[in-house]
Design an enzyme around this catalytic site. Structure first.
Site, PDB file in Angstrom:
ATOM      1  N   LYS A 113       2.935   1.674   6.378  1.00  0.00           N
ATOM      2  CA  LYS A 113       1.919   1.458   7.410  1.00  0.00           C
ATOM      3  C   LYS A 113       2.432   1.853   8.798  1.00  0.00           C
ATOM      4  O   LYS A 113       1.650   2.223   9.668  1.00  0.00           O
ATOM      5  CB  LYS A 113       1.480  -0.008   7.436  1.00  0.00           C
ATOM      6  CG  LYS A 113       0.950  -0.555   6.125  1.00  0.00           C
ATOM      7  CD  LYS A 113      -0.396   0.043   5.751  1.00  0.00           C
ATOM      8  CE  LYS A 113      -1.108  -0.743   4.663  1.00  0.00           C
ATOM      9  NZ  LYS A 113      -0.485  -0.617   3.340  1.00  0.00           N
TER      10      LYS A 113
HETATM   11  C1  PLP Z   1      -0.973  -0.544   2.101  1.00  0.00           C
HETATM   12  C2  PLP Z   1       0.006  -0.265   1.054  1.00  0.00           C
HETATM   13  C3  PLP Z   1      -0.325   0.494  -0.091  1.00  0.00           C
HETATM   14  C4  PLP Z   1      -1.744   0.996  -0.343  1.00  0.00           C
HETATM   15  O1  PLP Z   1      -2.158   1.965   0.573  1.00  0.00           O
HETATM   16  P1  PLP Z   1      -3.717   2.241   0.796  1.00  0.00           P
HETATM   17  O2  PLP Z   1      -3.796   3.201   1.933  1.00  0.00           O
HETATM   18  O3  PLP Z   1      -4.333   0.920   1.118  1.00  0.00           O
HETATM   19  O4  PLP Z   1      -4.252   2.802  -0.469  1.00  0.00           O
HETATM   20  C5  PLP Z   1       0.669   0.764  -1.002  1.00  0.00           C
HETATM   21  N1  PLP Z   1       1.933   0.296  -0.835  1.00  0.00           N
HETATM   22  C6  PLP Z   1       2.283  -0.429   0.230  1.00  0.00           C
HETATM   23  C7  PLP Z   1       3.677  -0.931   0.345  1.00  0.00           C
HETATM   24  C8  PLP Z   1       1.350  -0.733   1.217  1.00  0.00           C
HETATM   25  O5  PLP Z   1       1.715  -1.460   2.275  1.00  0.00           O
END
Ligand code: PLP
Length: 500
Positions: A113
């Site tokens: 993120k």
């Molecule tokens: C948010 C997240 C995901 C999923 O990503 P999306 O964009 O919501 O599909 C996968 N792995 C981790 C560690 C995340 O923080």
């Protein structure tokens, strides 16, 4: 370039406006009117560049109302030595012949993120200035765990903004929770919501689409915006690392120009994999996009049957950031894959809201299957992956990345496809030390232990260093303790903003 709402194409706005407001007034998501294309020689030109130069190149094609200098400033503030532990920003790790991990977790909060949330506040600040906005922007976030902390860290002390994060009381890890409730900064607030991520997300969405409440906020000089992946400013930086990984593979002579690669993406809200789809549409040579889910496998079923049905029990898994039954960004994909059929998209989203279900016609279903392959792993399979990859290669994956690796193995078994493949690695194993240690050493090894002791133990077991963002977490004072019901989320916001 203009941006349209997925629910009404006649709505057309510049990127600064889309980023400032997050969601269109009709509840739709903003999408680019055309998808810019790169030629193979333009892709080849990315190979010798730094991550930041690659980012400026890709982002400028979408943010046409920003000057190149503005984009460059935002990029350099986000992807800096102070914020990321590696100069490569998003390094590739070669696991075996033709199999790579794209590590997206070297930022301040140790999850992917950060790739978007380190830059979003800078893009948003510029967007506020560009649109002549004088109100204070309030960022509302619903988080399945990793977004909340990454958004708090990105927005902390950014002038002209406030940030309020709601996390589900059931369904974030101890470490994720501690990261959020200890957040420092003079413009931040955090509250738990009783329930799961979908409760928190639908509560936030409701506040967003409430015009009366928007008026109340406006009278108090506040404007709501979103740092969730429904915000275009969150999504567009994620396109960069797909190009960057391809450019790095070219540079390292792992592939030849034009050679197609697969990407495997551990998926929740469909943001990360949607960015991969945009990259493909922009001309990146992509073979298959492999959509990996955990036991909340609503997307696996959708890709395989064309029926999206959230009427199923919600499972709390060891990959909590993917515990999602409403994948918001799918709406953007549906808009593009139907050639911009806003009426149809609106109808499906209404069906989803009213009945929890919609079905796409055969033609759409076939198009989806051409682009994607969907699979899922349960917790036992996820743990087995962590253990076997550690044994065989000495490489330690977090649970989300392990879901992706497990689904990739199933894909290869079913298809025999030998195309070179990049598995998107979305979190540091330290962020989920408990699960990772249980997988490697057995459940007994972690039972009843303090989650923060487990960080030390994982470091000892693997010989890896605890990332900066996680070491020292134990000693930090807890600042936020509020827990509310879904129906009380309005009150929490009003209270935090001191509304009358
Ligand atoms: C948010 C997240 C995901 C999923 O990503 P999306 O964009 O919501 O599909 C996968 N792995 C981790 C560690 C995340 O923080």
């Amino acid at each position: 370039m203009q941006y349209q709402s997925t629910r009404d194409k006649s709505v057309r706005v510049a990127s600064a406006y889309a980023i400032k407001t997050g969601l269109a007034a009709d509840g739709g998501l903003y999408v680019p009117e055309q998808i810019p294309k790169l030629s193979l020689s333009e892709i080849a030109a990315l190979a010798p560049m730094s991550y930041n130069d690659r980012a400026v190149n890709i982002l400028s094609r979408f943010l046409t109302d920003f000057s190149e200098e503005e984009v460059t400033t935002c990029v350099n503030r986000a992807y800096s030595k102070e914020k990321f532990e590696t100069v490569e920003i998003a390094p590739l790790f070669k696991l075996a012949q033709g199999v790579y991990f794209l590590e997206l977790w070297h930022g301040p909060t140790c999850a992917f993120k950060d790739m978007a949330l380190q830059i979003l506040p800078h893009l948003l600040k510029r967007s506020i200035e560009k649109t002549g906005e004088t109100k204070e922007v309030v960022i509302l976030v619903a988080t399945s765990g990793d977004t909340g902390k990454a958004a708090l860290e990105g927005f902390r002390d950014v002038e002209g903004t406030r940030i309020i994060v709601f996390y589900p009381a059931d369904g974030v890890s101890d470490v994720q929770k501690r990261q959020m409730v200890t957040q420092e900064g003079n413009n931040v607030d955090v509250a738990a919501v009783s329930g799961n991520f979908d409760d928190a997300q639908s509560g936030v969405k409701q506040i967003f689409t409430d015009n009366e409440y928007a008026d109340v906020l406006a009278r108090n000089n506040f404007l709501l915006s979103s740092a969730n992946s429904i915000n275009w400013g969150r999504l567009v930086p994620q396109i960069v690392y797909y190009f960057s990984s391809y450019a790095s593979m070219l540079k390292n002579e792992e592939i030849t120009l034009g050679e197609k690669v697969n990407f495997v993406v551990p998926t929740g809200n469909f943001g990360d994999i949607l960015a991969a789809y945009y990259a493909k549409e922009m001309g990146l040579p992509v073979a298959k996009l492999i959509c990996a889910s955990n036991e909340n496998n609503v997307l696996t079923d959708f890709i395989n049957t064309g029926v999206y049905d959230r009427n199923r029990s919600f499972k709390t898994t060891t990959s909590p950031s993917m515990d999602i039954l409403i994948s918001s960004n799918l709406e953007r994909f549906l808009f593009h894959v139907t050639g911009g059929d806003d009426a149809r998209v609106s109808a499906w989203m209404k069906d989803l809201k009213d009945a929890g279900r919609y079905e796409v016609p055969e033609l759409t279903k076939n198009k989806i299957k051409e682009i994607f392959w969907g699979g899922f792993c349960d917790d036992a399979e996820t743990f087995a992956q962590i253990d076997s990859v550690n044994r065989e290669f000495g490489y330690v994956m977090d649970t989300h990345t392990a879901v992706a690796k497990g689904v990739y193995d199933k894909y290869v078994k079913e298809t025999g496809d030998e195309t070179k493949t990049v598995i998107v690695s979305t979190a540091s194993p330290f962020k989920f030390s408990d699960s990772v240690l249980s997988a490697i050493q057995g459940e007994d090894a972690t039972e009843g232990k303090d989650p923060f002791d487990l960080l030390d133990e994982l470091a000892q077991t693997t010989g890896l260093l605890i990332p900066q963002g996680l070491s020292g977490l134990r000693e930090k004072p807890v600042i936020f303790t509020a827990v509310c019901e879904k129906t009380e989320m309005y009150d929490v916001v009003s209270h935090m903003l001191n509304l009358a």
